[in-house]
Design an enzyme around this catalytic site. Structure first.
Site, PDB file in Angstrom:
ATOM      1  CE  LYS A 136       1.424 -17.861  -2.987  1.00 14.34           C
ATOM      2  NZ  LYS A 136       0.472 -18.994  -3.025  1.00 14.34           N
ATOM      3  CG  ASP A 154      -2.440 -20.228  -1.510  1.00 14.91           C
ATOM      4  OD1 ASP A 154      -1.828 -20.227  -0.418  1.00 14.91           O
ATOM      5  OD2 ASP A 154      -2.047 -20.881  -2.500  1.00 14.91           O
ATOM      6  CG  ASP A 174     -13.711  -7.211   2.722  1.00 17.95           C
ATOM      7  OD1 ASP A 174     -13.380  -6.448   3.650  1.00 17.95           O
ATOM      8  OD2 ASP A 174     -14.241  -6.801   1.669  1.00 17.95           O
ATOM      9  CE1 TYR A 196      -3.558  -2.556   0.415  1.00 19.41           C
ATOM     10  CE2 TYR A 196      -4.632  -0.658   1.407  1.00 19.41           C
ATOM     11  CZ  TYR A 196      -4.707  -1.922   0.854  1.00 19.41           C
ATOM     12  OH  TYR A 196      -5.920  -2.540   0.743  1.00 19.41           O
ATOM     13  CG  ASP A 201      -8.111  -4.648   1.842  1.00 15.50           C
ATOM     14  OD1 ASP A 201      -9.030  -4.175   2.535  1.00 15.50           O
ATOM     15  OD2 ASP A 201      -8.103  -4.610   0.595  1.00 15.50           O
TER      16      ASP A 201
HETATM   17  C1  IPM Z   1     -10.227  -1.204   4.408  1.00 16.18           C
HETATM   18  C2  IPM Z   1     -10.583  -0.585   3.091  1.00 16.18           C
HETATM   19  C3  IPM Z   1      -9.472   0.344   2.669  1.00 16.18           C
HETATM   20  C4  IPM Z   1      -8.207  -0.489   2.518  1.00 16.18           C
HETATM   21  C5  IPM Z   1      -9.806   1.120   1.379  1.00 16.18           C
HETATM   22  C6  IPM Z   1     -11.077   1.925   1.513  1.00 16.18           C
HETATM   23  C7  IPM Z   1      -8.684   1.997   0.951  1.00 16.18           C
HETATM   24  O1  IPM Z   1     -10.851  -1.563   2.137  1.00 16.18           O
HETATM   25  O2  IPM Z   1      -9.993  -0.443   5.375  1.00 16.18           O
HETATM   26  O3  IPM Z   1     -10.195  -2.430   4.484  1.00 16.18           O
HETATM   27  O4  IPM Z   1      -7.964  -1.092   1.458  1.00 16.18           O
HETATM   28  O5  IPM Z   1      -7.439  -0.530   3.477  1.00 16.18           O
HETATM   29 MG    MG Z   2     -10.878  -3.553   2.929  1.00 13.52          MG
END
Ligand code: IPM
Ligand code: MG
Length: 287
Positions: free
Chosen positions: A118, A150, A178, A72, A174
């Site tokens: 990885k 993975d 999710d 990032y 990230d």
């Molecule tokens: C998160 C979000 C952010 C990230 C985006 C909005 C830049 O997806 O906080 O997980 O990728 O860190």
């Molecule tokens: Mg995110």
């Protein structure tokens, strides 16, 4: 406290002008390198998850995501007509400090850490793995496992109960957070904390959800639970946090929901109505 940023309106802006870039700068400038993303199943929402109840019952995972390094932030980065490029680099200091955070957190939980990387392909991951292992020497009471990213993604949906603390680099965190988020049925339920030496920032894990914006149907629980994390971690008021988390759980037990987590037998409320329910419960509970 921070609300989600971003949206299609800014999709075609240069990287630097996107709202997400503001978020990156906040994280970097405030030095918020430890990102905590807990995913705990609310018992009353077990049937909302897309996974089978027996797979997710009792899941309680803490993703510790490195937040101010990795791909990032690595340079050089850029884009031209023929190429786009980013750099994935981690320094010893960056990995050591996040490793310490994860082992300390594990000691307050089930004492198990899975280091996700990885290392079969990436030098930066081999480095990550080595440093985590060397920090682990000071935390030999904590159990440390290694897992390729993975495989971790697969294990998270097949047998999520095996995990306690997951420590991983910025981009893997990230993505995996999710997945852990969705185990609980809705990203709209999940709080997060981003912590540095001096500052901390609390925000829901979910994004801006432009498709439902302005309709008063968004789930307020992630934001309210983020306040609870703030009270616990920054304000050192664990009891206050407990009251809030308890209020959330009780209101869910009573069947009140926003629409995205509602089953036919539930009471569907708007964002403001559900918020009021939780506040009213809190007022009663405290008095
Ligand atoms: C998160 C979000 C952010 C990230 C985006 C909005 C830049 O997806 O906080 O997980 O990728 O860190
Ligand atoms: Mg995110």
């Amino acid at each position: 406290m921070l609300g989600a940023v971003g949206g299609p309106k800014w999709d075609n802006q240069e990287q630097e002008k996107k709202p997400e870039n503001g978020l990156m700068q906040l994280r970097e400038t405030l030095g918020l390198y430890t990102n905590l993303r807990p995913a705990k199943i609310y018992p009353s929402l077990i049937d909302v998850s897309s996974l089978k109840p027996e797979v997710i019952k009792g899941v309680d995972i803490m993703v510790v995501r490195e937040l101010t390094g990795g791909i990032y932030f690595g340079t050089p980065r850029g884009i031209n007509e023929n190429e786009g490029w980013n750099t994935l680099r981690y320094t010893r200091n960056e990995v050591e400090r996040i490793a310490k955070s994860a082992f300390e957190i594990a000691r307050l939980r089930d004492n198990r850490v899975t280091s996700v990387h990885k290392s079969n392909v990436l030098e930066s991951s081999q480095f990550w793995k080595n440093i985590i292992k060397s920090v682990h020497l000071d935390y030999s009471d904590v159990q440390l496992n290694e897992m390729y990213v993975d495989n971790a993604a697969m294990q998270l949906v097949s047998n999520p109960k095996q995990f306690d603390v997951i420590i991983t680099q910025n981009m893997f965190g990230d993505i995996l957070s999710d997945i852990t988020g969705m185990l609980t049925g809705s990203l709209g339920m999940l709080p997060s904390a981003s912590i540095g030496e001096k500052y901390a920032l609390y925000e829901p894990v979910h994004g801006t959800a432009p498709e439902i914006s302005g309709q008063n149907i968004a789930n307020p629980i992630a934001m309210i639970a983020s306040v609870a994390m703030m009270l616990e971690i920054t304000c050192k008021l664990p009891l206050a946090a407990k009251f809030i988390n308890n209020a959330i759980e009780e209101i869910l037990n009573e069947g009140y929901r926003t629409t995205e987590v509602a089953l036919p037998s539930d009471f569907i409320l708007s964002t403001t109505e559900l918020t009021e329910k939780i506040i009213n419960f809190l007022n009663k509970d405290i008095i």
